[in-house]
Enzyme design. Structure first.
Site, PDB file in Angstrom:
ATOM      1  N   SER A 110      77.703   3.582   2.949  1.00 32.22           N
ATOM      2  CA  SER A 110      78.799   2.710   3.373  1.00 32.22           C
ATOM      3  C   SER A 110      78.253   1.325   3.696  1.00 32.22           C
ATOM      4  CB  SER A 110      79.487   3.293   4.603  1.00 32.22           C
ATOM      5  OG  SER A 110      80.349   2.313   5.139  1.00 32.22           O
ATOM      6  N   HIS A 132      80.196   2.877  -1.059  1.00 35.51           N
ATOM      7  CA  HIS A 132      81.443   3.046  -0.313  1.00 35.51           C
ATOM      8  C   HIS A 132      81.775   1.733   0.388  1.00 35.51           C
ATOM      9  CE1 HIS A 132      84.392   5.537   1.917  1.00 35.51           C
ATOM     10  NE2 HIS A 132      84.103   4.762   2.958  1.00 35.51           N
ATOM     11  N   ASP A 155      84.433  -0.220   2.850  1.00 29.20           N
ATOM     12  CA  ASP A 155      85.493  -0.025   3.842  1.00 29.20           C
ATOM     13  C   ASP A 155      86.319  -1.285   4.006  1.00 29.20           C
ATOM     14  OD1 ASP A 155      85.011   2.688   4.899  1.00 29.20           O
ATOM     15  OD2 ASP A 155      83.038   1.864   5.374  1.00 29.20           O
ATOM     16  N   MET A 208      89.325  -2.986   5.865  1.00 31.12           N
ATOM     17  CA  MET A 208      90.123  -2.812   7.091  1.00 31.12           C
ATOM     18  C   MET A 208      90.994  -4.039   7.339  1.00 31.12           C
ATOM     19  SD  MET A 208      87.323  -1.149   9.638  1.00 31.12           S
ATOM     20  CE  MET A 208      86.051  -0.028   9.055  1.00 31.12           C
ATOM     21  N   HIS A 261      87.584   2.343   0.086  1.00 31.69           N
ATOM     22  CA  HIS A 261      88.343   3.066   1.114  1.00 31.69           C
ATOM     23  C   HIS A 261      89.267   2.074   1.814  1.00 31.69           C
ATOM     24  CE1 HIS A 261      87.926   5.366   5.234  1.00 31.69           C
ATOM     25  NE2 HIS A 261      89.164   5.324   4.803  1.00 31.69           N
ATOM     26  N   MET A 293      88.205  12.109   6.993  1.00 34.22           N
ATOM     27  CA  MET A 293      87.521  11.310   8.011  1.00 34.22           C
ATOM     28  C   MET A 293      86.947  12.260   9.058  1.00 34.22           C
ATOM     29  SD  MET A 293      87.669   8.233   7.053  1.00 34.22           S
ATOM     30  CE  MET A 293      86.702   7.650   8.456  1.00 34.22           C
ATOM     31  N   GLY A 316      87.561   2.900  11.608  1.00 38.41           N
ATOM     32  CA  GLY A 316      87.549   1.575  12.205  1.00 38.41           C
ATOM     33  C   GLY A 316      86.147   1.053  12.464  1.00 38.41           C
ATOM     34  N   GLY A 347      81.650   1.905  12.375  1.00 36.55           N
ATOM     35  CA  GLY A 347      80.496   2.727  12.028  1.00 36.55           C
ATOM     36  C   GLY A 347      79.811   3.217  13.295  1.00 36.55           C
ATOM     37  N   GLY A 348      78.863   4.116  13.133  1.00 40.78           N
ATOM     38  CA  GLY A 348      78.027   4.547  14.246  1.00 40.78           C
ATOM     39  C   GLY A 348      78.674   5.459  15.264  1.00 40.78           C
ATOM     40  N   ASP A 373      83.425  11.244   5.623  1.00 36.51           N
ATOM     41  CA  ASP A 373      83.094   9.890   6.043  1.00 36.51           C
ATOM     42  C   ASP A 373      83.113   9.794   7.563  1.00 36.51           C
ATOM     43  OD1 ASP A 373      82.804   7.151   6.240  1.00 36.51           O
ATOM     44  OD2 ASP A 373      84.757   6.655   5.359  1.00 36.51           O
ATOM     45  N   GLY A 418      76.784   5.528   6.610  1.00 34.02           N
ATOM     46  CA  GLY A 418      76.514   4.125   6.883  1.00 34.02           C
ATOM     47  C   GLY A 418      75.237   3.963   7.651  1.00 34.02           C
TER      48      GLY A 418
HETATM   49  C1  DX5 Z   1      84.650   4.144   9.394  1.00 33.36           C
HETATM   50  C2  DX5 Z   1      84.256   3.975   7.960  1.00 33.36           C
HETATM   51  C3  DX5 Z   1      82.969   4.612   7.557  1.00 33.36           C
HETATM   52  C4  DX5 Z   1      81.763   4.094   8.312  1.00 33.36           C
HETATM   53  C5  DX5 Z   1      80.829   5.246   8.495  1.00 33.36           C
HETATM   54  O1  DX5 Z   1      85.968   3.716   9.532  1.00 33.36           O
HETATM   55  O2  DX5 Z   1      85.263   4.519   7.104  1.00 33.36           O
HETATM   56  O3  DX5 Z   1      82.756   4.506   6.146  1.00 33.36           O
HETATM   57  O4  DX5 Z   1      81.067   3.074   7.657  1.00 33.36           O
HETATM   58  O5  DX5 Z   1      79.757   4.837   9.273  1.00 33.36           O
HETATM   59  P1  DX5 Z   1      78.726   5.864   9.907  1.00 33.36           P
HETATM   60  O6  DX5 Z   1      78.109   6.628   8.750  1.00 33.36           O
HETATM   61  O7  DX5 Z   1      77.766   4.984  10.620  1.00 33.36           O
HETATM   62  O8  DX5 Z   1      79.507   6.772  10.798  1.00 33.36           O
HETATM   63 ZN    ZN Z   2      84.916   4.680   4.872  1.00 32.74          ZN
END
Ligand code: DX5
Ligand code: ZN
Length: 214
Positions: free
Chosen positions: A7, A32, A34, A36, A65, A136, A141, A143-144, A174, A196
């Site tokens: 991601s 991937h 994202d 938003m 996405h 999901m 929204g 990462g991490g 994801d 990610g």
């Molecule tokens: C969250 C995103 C994910 C995100 C995942 O809304 O859709 O794609 O980047 O990040 P990690 O792998 O750090 O949870």
């Molecule tokens: Zn995503």
């Protein structure tokens, strides 16, 4: 064979080209991306021009996405920008069956996304239409975040329904994916792992990918 989709949300944006080359050399299956809108989810990220530039710079298929309210308005634009897969949230699409058809008409693969709180049963009538179902495993929204184990129930159901009915959709996860949660997701029936922070913050990318596939 498990497929890996890093991601870009977790990439170093000032070195995006290098980051993408690094992923390409490591042999990842998708990128991937994202998208938003600050409305469907409480964050803002990339847009259409960004996807178009990335598509021109790499041969890795782009897995886009869309975390947008009214995603229908942007499907054609993201397809023209070069998206290989376009996924929309079922929670944002009152006419999900029609929306998946519109995505396919552009030539892109059609994905539908489930938030952690959305039952897999909400997709029963579109399972034959979807090329991909994205579960999901965190609230979208950011990462991490930490993996929500209760989402595995949806994945198990999707894998069983696919087996029983010969559906052809791929199952993707994801959010919060690392070596440990990748194992749980794969046991539940997942084909594509999005990651990610686990991949971009890893100094040994090849080893991290090998660990996810193991
Ligand atoms: C969250 C995103 C994910 C995100 C995942 O809304 O859709 O794609 O980047 O990040 P990690 O792998 O750090 O949870
Ligand atoms: Zn995503």
């Amino acid at each position: 064979m498990t497929r890996i989709a890093p991601s870009l949300l977790a990439a170093d944006y000032l070195k995006l080209g290098e980051e993408i080359n690094r992923m390409e050399s490591a042999g990842v299956d998708y990128l991937h991306i994202d998208v938003m809108d600050g409305h469907f989810v409480p964050n803002l990220t990339f847009g259409i021009d960004m996807v178009a530039q990335i598509a021109k710079s790499t041969r890795i298929p782009l897995d886009v996405h869309l975390m947008l309210a009214e995603p229908e308005r942007y499907i054609e634009a993201f397809a023209n920008a070069g998206a290989a897969i376009i996924s929309v949230h079922v929670e944002a699409c009152p006419h999900i069956h029609a929306t998946l058809k519109v995505i396919k008409q552009t030539g892109a693969k059609a994905g539908v996304v489930l938030n952690p709180g959305t039952p897999a049963e909400s997709l029963t009538s579109v399972l034959s239409e979807a090329d991909l179902i994205l579960q999901m495993t965190v609230n979208p929204g950011f990462g991490g975040q930490s993996f929500i184990p209760e989402t595995l129930t949806n994945i198990e159901k999707l894998a069983i329904w696919r087996r029983e009915n010969n559906y052809s959709y791929l199952i993707e996860v994801d959010g919060g994916i690392n070596q440990e949660t990748a194992k749980q997701a794969k046991q539940a029936g997942v084909d594509i792992l999005v990651a990610g922070s686990y991949l971009f913050q890893n100094t040994n990318l090849e080893e991290a990918i090998a660990n996810m596939k193991k």
